[in-house]
Write an enzyme that holds these catalytic residues in place. Structure first.
Site, PDB file in Angstrom:
ATOM      1  CG  MET A 104      -1.915  -1.172   1.148  1.00  0.00           C
ATOM      2  SD  MET A 104      -3.536  -0.822   1.842  1.00  0.00           S
ATOM      3  CE  MET A 104      -3.151  -0.762   3.556  1.00  0.00           C
TER       4      MET A 104
ATOM      5  CD  GLN B 294      -6.146  -4.529   2.221  1.00  0.00           C
ATOM      6  OE1 GLN B 294      -5.879  -4.579   1.023  1.00  0.00           O
ATOM      7  NE2 GLN B 294      -5.202  -4.564   3.139  1.00  0.00           N
TER       8      GLN B 294
ATOM      9  N   GLY C 155      11.164  -2.832   5.661  1.00  0.00           N
ATOM     10  CA  GLY C 155      10.461  -4.119   5.617  1.00  0.00           C
ATOM     11  C   GLY C 155       9.980  -4.421   4.202  1.00  0.00           C
ATOM     12  CG  HIS C 156       6.928  -1.995   2.440  1.00  0.00           C
ATOM     13  ND1 HIS C 156       6.845  -0.876   3.224  1.00  0.00           N
ATOM     14  CD2 HIS C 156       5.717  -2.596   2.525  1.00  0.00           C
ATOM     15  CE1 HIS C 156       5.634  -0.791   3.745  1.00  0.00           C
ATOM     16  NE2 HIS C 156       4.929  -1.821   3.340  1.00  0.00           N
TER      17      HIS C 156
ATOM     18  CB  SER D  81       4.374  -1.081  11.161  1.00  0.00           C
ATOM     19  OG  SER D  81       3.080  -0.622  10.841  1.00  0.00           O
TER      20      SER D  81
ATOM     21  N   GLY E   4       4.786 -10.486   3.684  1.00  0.00           N
ATOM     22  CA  GLY E   4       5.551 -10.448   4.922  1.00  0.00           C
ATOM     23  C   GLY E   4       4.953 -11.350   5.997  1.00  0.00           C
TER      24      GLY E   4
ATOM     25  CG  HIS F 136       8.496   0.141   6.368  1.00  0.00           C
ATOM     26  ND1 HIS F 136       8.810  -1.199   6.358  1.00  0.00           N
ATOM     27  CD2 HIS F 136       7.161   0.196   6.642  1.00  0.00           C
ATOM     28  CE1 HIS F 136       7.747  -1.908   6.635  1.00  0.00           C
ATOM     29  NE2 HIS F 136       6.714  -1.088   6.802  1.00  0.00           N
TER      30      HIS F 136
HETATM   31  P1  AMP Z   1       1.457  -2.997   3.464  1.00  0.00           P
HETATM   32  O1  AMP Z   1       1.979  -1.951   2.555  1.00  0.00           O
HETATM   33  O2  AMP Z   1       1.423  -2.577   4.896  1.00  0.00           O
HETATM   34  O3  AMP Z   1       0.168  -3.613   2.969  1.00  0.00           O
HETATM   35  O4  AMP Z   1       2.520  -4.174   3.436  1.00  0.00           O
HETATM   36  C1  AMP Z   1       2.937  -4.747   2.223  1.00  0.00           C
HETATM   37  C2  AMP Z   1       3.707  -5.986   2.504  1.00  0.00           C
HETATM   38  O5  AMP Z   1       4.849  -5.685   3.307  1.00  0.00           O
HETATM   39  C3  AMP Z   1       2.903  -7.046   3.292  1.00  0.00           C
HETATM   40  O6  AMP Z   1       3.149  -8.326   2.716  1.00  0.00           O
HETATM   41  C4  AMP Z   1       3.467  -6.926   4.676  1.00  0.00           C
HETATM   42  O7  AMP Z   1       3.380  -8.146   5.418  1.00  0.00           O
HETATM   43  C5  AMP Z   1       4.919  -6.592   4.376  1.00  0.00           C
HETATM   44  N1  AMP Z   1       5.565  -5.949   5.542  1.00  0.00           N
HETATM   45  C6  AMP Z   1       5.087  -4.929   6.279  1.00  0.00           C
HETATM   46  N2  AMP Z   1       5.921  -4.653   7.302  1.00  0.00           N
HETATM   47  C7  AMP Z   1       6.959  -5.525   7.209  1.00  0.00           C
HETATM   48  C8  AMP Z   1       8.146  -5.746   7.968  1.00  0.00           C
HETATM   49  N3  AMP Z   1       8.440  -5.032   9.038  1.00  0.00           N
HETATM   50  N4  AMP Z   1       8.987  -6.736   7.573  1.00  0.00           N
HETATM   51  C9  AMP Z   1       8.703  -7.498   6.477  1.00  0.00           C
HETATM   52  N5  AMP Z   1       7.593  -7.324   5.720  1.00  0.00           N
HETATM   53  C10 AMP Z   1       6.732  -6.361   6.075  1.00  0.00           C
END
Ligand code: AMP
Length: 282
Positions: free
Chosen positions: A30, A61, A36-37, A187, A149, A34
């Protein structure tokens, strides 16, 4: 790096990649990226010749329009970071590119068995939103691989089930959670924490890790461990949603034969909902 908004343009690009027999890895996000992404993107890169990142803030969502509107959007900055990782394309569609018949009449994709527990109990319809979007992205991109993730444990499990059930020819990879130095899972929501809340937040992962160690050491009174976990979080200032010990395979209550356990928790720190988990092999 191509930044694509339109489905036709996406289609042309994917056709070209397939023509060259390149494998395609998709990382759905989305945005507001960061580290993590970015780790998901690196894993995607290791698994396919072509990497495409989708950036779409999915309205289905969100429970409240205000939260959808307030979700941080930073497409330009995100694209700069992705370019540095040699991503081949960013797919950032408009709402009608994903839901051409409108939100109310959009076809639904539902995985009944897991969607109403844990995070789904707090946000009814949330996982239907996830599966609806991921199914559309899979149909549009036709990825060989898609990376999710582990941080969103229930989400990746539901996506795995949907993929198998609907015979999408896509391999799902679950990527490890990337953390700050003090253990807090990265996050997009961490930016909403006050200094005081940020200082207390690492207790979530500390508690999960301690429970995981006890499970690993053979402690089998899971109800007592869950209760201890809830107390610890409350003492640290969290408003606890759930602390649960489950089979990693399907999030059911573990039986004696179970060899992979997930310890999961979600809790509010002020107005921010934090989510984390630890997987243990026993
Ligand atoms: P989002 O943009 O929040 O929908 O997240 C996109 C993807 O990034 C999802 O598959 C999440 O599980 C993954 N994700 C978010 N935070 C982390 C993190 N700290 N470490 C690894 N993957 C992450």
């Amino acid at each position: 790096m191509d930044v694509i908004e339109e489905k036709d343009e996406l289609h042309e690009l994917i056709e070209d990649w397939l023509h060259h027999s390149d494998h395609v890895a998709l990382v759905p996000t989305m945005g507001n990226l960061h580290a993590g992404h970015l780790s998901l993107v690196e894993l995607a890169r290791e698994n396919a010749e072509r990497v495409i990142v989708s950036i779409f803030v999915n309205p289905t969502q969100f429970d409240r329009v205000e939260d959808f509107d307030a979700y941080p959007r930073s497409l330009e900055k995100d694209c700069l970071r992705l370019r540095k990782l040699n991503v081949d394309a960013v797919f950032a569609p408009q709402l009608d590119g994903i839901y051409p018949f409108g939100l109310d009449d959009a076809a639904r994709v539902v995985v009944p068995s897991l969607k109403d527990d844990f995070c789904g109990a707090r946000h009814p319809g949330y996982f239907d939103g996830v599966t609806g979007l991921v199914a559309r992205l899979f149909a549009l991109v036709q990825p060989d691989v898609a990376v999710f993730g582990q941080k969103d444990f229930q989400e990746q499990l539901i996506v795995r089930r949907m993929t198998e059930d609907l015979n999408f020819p896509t391999r799902i990879i679950t990527a490890p959670t990337i953390r700050e130095d003090d253990g807090l899972a990265m996050s997009s929501r961490n930016q909403f924490l006050s200094d005081e809340e940020r200082a207390a937040a690492p207790e979530l992962y500390a508690m999960l890790s301690d429970i995981a160690s006890e499970v690993q050491d053979g402690q089998q009174d899971y109800a007592a461990l869950e209760e201890d976990g809830r107390s610890r979080l409350s003492e640290a200032g969290f408003d606890v949603d759930y602390v649960a010990i489950r089979r990693a395979e399907n999030m059911q209550v573990p039986d004696r034969d179970c060899d992979e356990i997930v310890v999961l928790a979600a809790a509010m720190m002020g107005k921010t909902r934090l989510l984390d988990n630890v997987v243990v092999t026993i």
